[in-house]
Design a protein around this motif. Structure first.
Motif, PDB file in Angstrom:
ATOM      1  N   GLY A 171       0.789  -1.215   0.000  1.00 33.97           N
ATOM      2  CA  GLY A 171       0.000   0.000   0.000  1.00 33.97           C
ATOM      3  C   GLY A 171       0.824   1.269   0.000  1.00 33.97           C
ATOM      4  O   GLY A 171       1.981   1.284   0.410  1.00 33.97           O
ATOM      5  N   ALA A 172       0.173   2.366  -0.469  1.00 31.29           N
ATOM      6  CA  ALA A 172       0.765   3.696  -0.388  1.00 31.29           C
ATOM      7  C   ALA A 172       0.170   4.462   0.778  1.00 31.29           C
ATOM      8  O   ALA A 172       0.407   5.660   0.928  1.00 31.29           O
ATOM      9  N   ASP A 173      -0.605   3.791   1.621  1.00 30.10           N
ATOM     10  CA  ASP A 173      -1.340   4.457   2.692  1.00 30.10           C
ATOM     11  C   ASP A 173      -0.486   4.654   3.943  1.00 30.10           C
ATOM     12  O   ASP A 173       0.360   3.826   4.273  1.00 30.10           O
ATOM     13  N   ASP A 174      -0.740   5.750   4.638  1.00 32.46           N
ATOM     14  CA  ASP A 174      -0.103   6.054   5.924  1.00 32.46           C
ATOM     15  C   ASP A 174      -1.153   6.745   6.779  1.00 32.46           C
ATOM     16  O   ASP A 174      -1.236   7.984   6.816  1.00 32.46           O
ATOM     17  N   LEU A 175      -1.970   5.951   7.460  1.00 29.17           N
ATOM     18  CA  LEU A 175      -3.076   6.495   8.232  1.00 29.17           C
ATOM     19  C   LEU A 175      -2.575   7.384   9.368  1.00 29.17           C
ATOM     20  O   LEU A 175      -3.054   8.514   9.552  1.00 29.17           O
ATOM     21  N   ALA A 176      -1.606   6.910  10.127  1.00 28.56           N
ATOM     22  CA  ALA A 176      -1.102   7.689  11.254  1.00 28.56           C
ATOM     23  C   ALA A 176      -0.469   8.994  10.774  1.00 28.56           C
ATOM     24  O   ALA A 176      -0.701  10.065  11.356  1.00 28.56           O
ATOM     25  N   GLY A 177       0.326   8.906   9.701  1.00 27.19           N
ATOM     26  CA  GLY A 177       0.963  10.099   9.175  1.00 27.19           C
ATOM     27  C   GLY A 177      -0.042  11.104   8.641  1.00 27.19           C
ATOM     28  O   GLY A 177       0.152  12.322   8.765  1.00 27.19           O
ATOM     29  N   THR A 178      -1.121  10.609   8.040  1.00 27.55           N
ATOM     30  CA  THR A 178      -2.154  11.489   7.510  1.00 27.55           C
ATOM     31  C   THR A 178      -2.854  12.231   8.635  1.00 27.55           C
ATOM     32  O   THR A 178      -3.011  13.457   8.598  1.00 27.55           O
ATOM     33  N   LEU A 179      -3.274  11.514   9.675  1.00 28.19           N
ATOM     34  CA  LEU A 179      -4.003  12.138  10.773  1.00 28.19           C
ATOM     35  C   LEU A 179      -3.100  13.030  11.611  1.00 28.19           C
ATOM     36  O   LEU A 179      -3.579  13.943  12.291  1.00 28.19           O
ATOM     37  N   ALA A 180      -1.784  12.789  11.563  1.00 27.60           N
ATOM     38  CA  ALA A 180      -0.850  13.657  12.284  1.00 27.60           C
ATOM     39  C   ALA A 180      -0.836  15.070  11.700  1.00 27.60           C
ATOM     40  O   ALA A 180      -0.393  16.016  12.365  1.00 27.60           O
ATOM     41  N   LYS A 181      -1.307  15.230  10.475  1.00 24.65           N
ATOM     42  CA  LYS A 181      -1.355  16.545   9.847  1.00 24.65           C
ATOM     43  C   LYS A 181      -2.576  17.350  10.269  1.00 24.65           C
ATOM     44  O   LYS A 181      -2.717  18.521   9.893  1.00 24.65           O
ATOM     45  N   VAL A 182      -3.460  16.730  11.044  1.00 23.87           N
ATOM     46  CA  VAL A 182      -4.614  17.436  11.613  1.00 23.87           C
ATOM     47  C   VAL A 182      -4.149  18.118  12.895  1.00 23.87           C
ATOM     48  O   VAL A 182      -3.751  17.449  13.852  1.00 23.87           O
ATOM     49  N   THR A 183      -4.175  19.435  12.918  1.00 25.04           N
ATOM     50  CA  THR A 183      -3.505  20.181  13.981  1.00 25.04           C
ATOM     51  C   THR A 183      -4.427  20.854  14.985  1.00 25.04           C
ATOM     52  O   THR A 183      -3.957  21.577  15.857  1.00 25.04           O
ATOM     53  N   ASP A 184      -5.736  20.649  14.859  1.00 25.20           N
ATOM     54  CA  ASP A 184      -6.645  21.195  15.870  1.00 25.20           C
ATOM     55  C   ASP A 184      -7.807  20.231  16.054  1.00 25.20           C
ATOM     56  O   ASP A 184      -7.791  19.113  15.527  1.00 25.20           O
ATOM     57  N   ASP A 185      -8.822  20.652  16.803  1.00 27.24           N
ATOM     58  CA  ASP A 185      -9.900  19.728  17.146  1.00 27.24           C
ATOM     59  C   ASP A 185     -11.102  19.826  16.219  1.00 27.24           C
ATOM     60  O   ASP A 185     -12.178  19.297  16.523  1.00 27.24           O
ATOM     61  N   ALA A 186     -10.956  20.459  15.070  1.00 30.87           N
ATOM     62  CA  ALA A 186     -12.049  20.497  14.093  1.00 30.87           C
ATOM     63  C   ALA A 186     -12.332  19.083  13.598  1.00 30.87           C
ATOM     64  O   ALA A 186     -11.431  18.239  13.541  1.00 30.87           O
ATOM     65  N   PRO A 187     -13.587  18.779  13.254  1.00 26.97           N
ATOM     66  CA  PRO A 187     -13.930  17.412  12.821  1.00 26.97           C
ATOM     67  C   PRO A 187     -13.215  17.026  11.538  1.00 26.97           C
ATOM     68  O   PRO A 187     -12.817  17.877  10.735  1.00 26.97           O
ATOM     69  N   VAL A 188     -13.068  15.702  11.344  1.00 28.49           N
ATOM     70  CA  VAL A 188     -12.284  15.165  10.227  1.00 28.49           C
ATOM     71  C   VAL A 188     -13.151  14.276   9.345  1.00 28.49           C
ATOM     72  O   VAL A 188     -13.882  13.407   9.846  1.00 28.49           O
ATOM     73  N   ILE A 189     -13.045  14.489   8.036  1.00 29.34           N
ATOM     74  CA  ILE A 189     -13.615  13.585   7.037  1.00 29.34           C
ATOM     75  C   ILE A 189     -12.444  12.930   6.310  1.00 29.34           C
ATOM     76  O   ILE A 189     -11.538  13.617   5.834  1.00 29.34           O
ATOM     77  N   LEU A 190     -12.460  11.596   6.235  1.00 34.50           N
ATOM     78  CA  LEU A 190     -11.372  10.837   5.625  1.00 34.50           C
ATOM     79  C   LEU A 190     -11.822  10.243   4.295  1.00 34.50           C
ATOM     80  O   LEU A 190     -12.857   9.573   4.229  1.00 34.50           O
ATOM     81  N   LEU A 191     -11.038  10.473   3.252  1.00 27.94           N
ATOM     82  CA  LEU A 191     -11.275   9.849   1.950  1.00 27.94           C
ATOM     83  C   LEU A 191     -10.313   8.677   1.818  1.00 27.94           C
ATOM     84  O   LEU A 191      -9.097   8.839   1.935  1.00 27.94           O
ATOM     85  N   ALA A 192     -10.853   7.482   1.573  1.00 29.85           N
ATOM     86  CA  ALA A 192     -10.024   6.277   1.439  1.00 29.85           C
ATOM     87  C   ALA A 192     -10.677   5.381   0.405  1.00 29.85           C
ATOM     88  O   ALA A 192     -11.828   4.958   0.592  1.00 29.85           O
ATOM     89  N   HIS A 193      -9.969   5.067  -0.672  1.00 31.07           N
ATOM     90  CA  HIS A 193     -10.589   4.290  -1.743  1.00 31.07           C
ATOM     91  C   HIS A 193     -11.149   2.970  -1.235  1.00 31.07           C
ATOM     92  O   HIS A 193     -12.320   2.648  -1.458  1.00 31.07           O
ATOM     93  N   GLU A 194     -10.325   2.173  -0.553  1.00 31.82           N
ATOM     94  CA  GLU A 194     -10.802   0.898   0.000  1.00 31.82           C
ATOM     95  C   GLU A 194     -11.401   1.112   1.382  1.00 31.82           C
ATOM     96  O   GLU A 194     -10.822   1.827   2.212  1.00 31.82           O
ATOM     97  N   PRO A 195     -12.547   0.509   1.681  1.00 34.83           N
ATOM     98  CA  PRO A 195     -13.200   0.727   2.974  1.00 34.83           C
ATOM     99  C   PRO A 195     -12.560   0.003   4.145  1.00 34.83           C
ATOM    100  O   PRO A 195     -12.789   0.384   5.306  1.00 34.83           O
TER     101      PRO A 195
END
Length: 304
Positions: free
Chosen positions: A196-220
């Protein structure tokens, strides 16, 4: 992941219903287009923050099954929803072998550039976008031809990245995950350390405040690992199994006892899996018509 063995098993089950049903699955249902609407209430999303999302996924552009004219009609139907934001969830390239023409990425990307939304159009890649790119498979890294075509058309593509967006003074994060099966074919070159080319932890680490998050991921399937920090995950890939008999798709195998094939699931985050628009492996759909998904989060202020 849809496999040839599972899909052939599905077609075998469909064949048992008769030749007329099979003809419908090839010549009628794949040409339909519907809008499927969801109004989930994720715990992490403020109830007084309305947001409408249009979801387009699994186009699989090729003649005659998904022509440029048909993609144009999908663009028009999506724009008519007047969503706040439009997201593209991958698999733009053909996933079929029996086609009359492979549509170049520059052509279908030019049509998708017609998508419009106040908060923009945002994209991630799918497995076929990686699998059909021999150069990327040999190198073991991207960006893919599809990725470059979308960005050239003015549509940003996210691979393990996140952006903070604002609507009416309220902010949220849109995060896009790299494809989880990106380098699966590259094992033939003998130098692949990961699929895979995915990095879930690295992606969410770029969220820098407490605003809600929507995640786009091709495979469920990644939803089983997504933390409660994410309000909503939007995925495609499965095509709803392409064949659904009485709500069940034998083409999508269960993952840890859960068959994340189609629809709305409540895990640590809410997950919506679109049935998508095109076909993979074989040009057949039965019980899961092509669809654009409309997701409405929150509600507007009460009028008193």
């Amino acid at each position: 992941m849809i496999t040839r063995r599972h899909l052939i098993r599905s077609i075998g089950a469909l064949s048992a219903l008769g030749i007329s049903s099979a003809a419908y699955g090839v010549g009628v249902e794949p040409l339909r287009l519907r809008v499927t609407r969801y109004h989930p209430t994720p715990r992490q999303w403020p109830a007084d923050f309305p947001l409408k999302i249009a979801v387009v996924t699994d186009i699989h552009a090729c003649d005659p099954w998904m022509s440029l004219e048909r993609i144009e009609s999908i663009v028009d139907r999506t724009n008519a929803l007047k969503a706040d934001i439009t997201v593209l969830l991958g698999d733009y390239v053909a996933g079929l072998h029996r086609v009359s023409r492979i549509i170049p990425s520059s052509e279908w990307a030019r049509v998708l550039a017609g998508l419009k939304a106040p908060l923009g159009v945002h994209a991630v890649m799918g497995n076929h976008d990686y699998w059909d790119d021999r150069t990327v498979q040999q190198a073991g890294h991207g960006p893919t031809v599809a990725h470059r075509a979308l960005e050239a058309a003015g549509i940003p593509v996210y691979e393990n990245d996140a952006v903070r967006l604002t609507k009416d003074g309220r902010s949220f994060w849109l995060a896009g995950l790299g494809d989880q099966l990106a380098y699966f074919p590259a094992k033939r070159f003998g130098r692949v350390q990961r699929f895979g080319a995915d990095d879930l932890a690295g992606t969410l680490a770029k969220v820098t405040d407490d605003a809600p998050v929507i995640l786009l991921a091709h495979e469920p399937d990644v939803a089983l690992r997504v933390p409660a920090r994410v309000a909503l995950q939007l995925s495609g890939h499965t095509h709803g199994g392409q064949i659904r008999l009485l709500g069940w798709s034998p083409a999508v195998s269960p993952k840890h006892g859960i068959r994340l094939a189609y629809g709305h699931f409540r895990l640590k985050c809410d997950l919506i899996v679109s049935g998508g628009l095109g076909c993979s492996i074989m040009p057949v759909r039965f019980g899961v018509p092509p669809e654009i998904v409309e997701v409405t989060l929150g509600r507007g202020p009460l009028v008193v």
